[in-house]
Design a protein around this motif. Structure first.
Motif, PDB file in Angstrom:
ATOM      1  N   GLU A   1       0.680  -1.194   0.054  1.00  0.00           N
ATOM      2  CA  GLU A   1       0.019   0.097  -0.069  1.00  0.00           C
ATOM      3  C   GLU A   1       0.980   1.249  -0.002  1.00  0.00           C
ATOM      4  N   PRO A   2       0.706   2.503  -0.657  1.00  0.00           N
ATOM      5  CA  PRO A   2      -0.589   2.346  -1.783  1.00  0.00           C
ATOM      6  C   PRO A   2      -0.119   2.259  -3.235  1.00  0.00           C
TER       7      PRO A   2
ATOM      8  N   GLU B   1      -7.451   6.872 -15.028  1.00  0.00           N
ATOM      9  CA  GLU B   1      -8.140   7.838 -13.959  1.00  0.00           C
ATOM     10  C   GLU B   1      -9.441   7.058 -13.441  1.00  0.00           C
ATOM     11  N   GLY B   2     -10.097   7.906 -12.411  1.00  0.00           N
ATOM     12  CA  GLY B   2     -11.263   7.172 -11.889  1.00  0.00           C
ATOM     13  C   GLY B   2     -10.923   6.807 -10.565  1.00  0.00           C
ATOM     14  N   PRO B   3     -12.159   6.216  -9.786  1.00  0.00           N
ATOM     15  CA  PRO B   3     -12.061   6.265  -8.194  1.00  0.00           C
ATOM     16  C   PRO B   3     -11.038   5.139  -8.002  1.00  0.00           C
ATOM     17  N   GLN B   4     -10.461   4.151  -8.914  1.00  0.00           N
ATOM     18  CA  GLN B   4      -9.676   3.008  -8.752  1.00  0.00           C
ATOM     19  C   GLN B   4      -8.242   3.604  -8.498  1.00  0.00           C
ATOM     20  N   TRP B   5      -7.772   4.830  -9.240  1.00  0.00           N
ATOM     21  CA  TRP B   5      -6.697   5.365  -9.482  1.00  0.00           C
ATOM     22  C   TRP B   5      -6.222   6.584  -8.538  1.00  0.00           C
ATOM     23  N   THR B   6      -5.087   6.709  -8.083  1.00  0.00           N
ATOM     24  CA  THR B   6      -4.325   7.869  -7.634  1.00  0.00           C
ATOM     25  C   THR B   6      -3.393   8.316  -8.706  1.00  0.00           C
TER      26      THR B   6
ATOM     27  N   VAL C   1       8.951   8.405  -3.877  1.00  0.00           N
ATOM     28  CA  VAL C   1       7.378   7.993  -3.531  1.00  0.00           C
ATOM     29  C   VAL C   1       7.503   7.605  -2.015  1.00  0.00           C
ATOM     30  N   ASP C   2       8.723   6.982  -1.464  1.00  0.00           N
ATOM     31  CA  ASP C   2       8.342   6.450  -0.333  1.00  0.00           C
ATOM     32  C   ASP C   2       8.620   7.669   0.830  1.00  0.00           C
ATOM     33  N   GLY C   3       8.849   8.829   0.342  1.00  0.00           N
ATOM     34  CA  GLY C   3       9.184   9.810   1.273  1.00  0.00           C
ATOM     35  C   GLY C   3      10.704   9.789   1.806  1.00  0.00           C
ATOM     36  N   GLY C   4      11.530   8.919   1.493  1.00  0.00           N
ATOM     37  CA  GLY C   4      12.801   8.786   1.738  1.00  0.00           C
ATOM     38  C   GLY C   4      13.813   9.886   1.044  1.00  0.00           C
ATOM     39  N   ASP C   5      15.168   9.699   0.967  1.00  0.00           N
ATOM     40  CA  ASP C   5      15.901  10.666   0.501  1.00  0.00           C
ATOM     41  C   ASP C   5      16.312  10.478  -0.814  1.00  0.00           C
ATOM     42  N   GLY C   6      16.037   9.124  -1.231  1.00  0.00           N
ATOM     43  CA  GLY C   6      16.028   8.552  -2.853  1.00  0.00           C
ATOM     44  C   GLY C   6      17.330   8.301  -3.117  1.00  0.00           C
TER      45      GLY C   6
END
Ligand code: MN
Ligand code: MN
Length: 306
Positions: free
Chosen positions: A207-208, A229-234, A245-250
């Motif tokens: 997730e996610p 697109e649509g409710p299934q997708w961010t 994407v994980d919020g780390g330093d990359g």
């Protein structure tokens, strides 16, 4: 054990010999989407299968694919029957024989190397390889691969049907094509008879990220659809903002390097250090002529005018 029945699964009636057509037919004999690949794909899956129902189905279809190999191989053998006899008995002049074996495509290989019999190659003479078999031993992945393989085989038969006007060949190919449709249906049913067959394997999505669509190709032509697109997708459009994407330093790093490993890496880095202050004359500068673009200029080096 395997037993052989002398009658084919479908009768092969070829109107006249045609070595060039035979070489095209080899695509389904020894090619990646061919019958041998199909038979071996399902046979290896059957051997490793634990589920009694799937094991039975896989043996049934693997064995039928061998029967298809026999049908398509017989088509090749009938189409090359003429050149086979003529070559073996040398009953044409050399010039006539030369024309006969060079009827087109890869037919000269079939004639000279395989003596007019079907060789286990594709239509370009590439030998059959076990690399065509993609069995991975997990039914939810293998059945999907089988469905796609049957789809590809169906399309190849369709294309082969479109290159011949021989009614008997068309009919036999139509039968083989049709059986691939029925195999695709069986594999789909077998896949969906496994409840929770998606995602393949046991581990769930992290997730996610399983619900994220990344719009990595941006500009004119960007399109929207239920796939992105649509409710299934961010949907992620601001790529650099969301990285990593994980919020780390990359950055890529190793938490624990052994002292010996560290020491060796330091020594290598020191030895291979690049010094941006040095701008040496290189071989490209020394040999530069018209068309070289910009190079480091060496005054008085050129003695020849050009
Ligand atoms: Mn088949
Ligand atoms: Mn099939």
């Amino acid at each position: 054990m395997f037993m052989h029945n002398k009658r084919l699964q479908y009768t092969v009636r070829v109107s006249e010999t045609n070595p060039a057509l035979a070489s095209l037919m080899l695509e389904q004999f020894g090619g990646p989407q061919g019958e041998l690949a199909a038979a071996m794909r399902y046979f290896t899956q059957a051997l490793g299968e634990e589920d009694a129902g799937r094991k039975d189905m896989l043996y049934d279809i693997a064995t039928e694919e061998l029967s298809h190999l026999e049908v398509i191989g017989s088509i090749v053998a009938m189409l090359t029957k003429g050149v086979k006899g003529e070559l073996a008995e040398a009953n044409l002049t050399e010039a006539e024989m030369y024309l006969e074996v060079n009827k087109g495509g890869d037919s000269h290989t079939q004639s000279i190397l395989f003596g007019g019999g079907p060789g286990l190659t594709n239509s370009s003479g590439v030998p059959f390889t076990a690399a065509y078999i993609d069995t991975i031993g997990e039914p939810t992945a293998d059945l999907r691969s089988n469905i796609a393989a049957e789809a590809r085989a169906k399309i190849l038969y369709e294309r082969l049907i479109n290159v011949t006007d021989d009614p008997g060949v068309k009919q036999a190919l139509g039968f083989l094509m049709t059986r691939e449709i029925s195999h695709q249906k069986s594999f789909e049913k077998a896949l969906y008879s496994i409840q929770d067959n998606f995602p393949p394997g046991k581990l769930p999505a992290m997730e996610p990220y399983g619900d994220v669509y990344v719009n990595t190709s941006q500009g004119p032509g960007d399109a929207l659809g239920p796939w992105n697109e649509g409710p299934q997708w961010t949907r992620v459009d601001d790529l650099t903002q969301k990285l990593p994407v994980d919020g780390g330093d990359g950055q890529a790093s190793v938490a624990k390097l052994k002292p010996k490993e560290q020491e060796a890496l330091r020594a290598a880095a020191q030895r291979l250090h690049s010094d941006a202050r040095v701008d040496p004359i290189t071989g490209a500068d020394l040999g530069a002529g018209p068309g070289a673009g910009r190079t480091t200029r060496i005054e008085g080096l050129r003695s020849r005018p050009h």
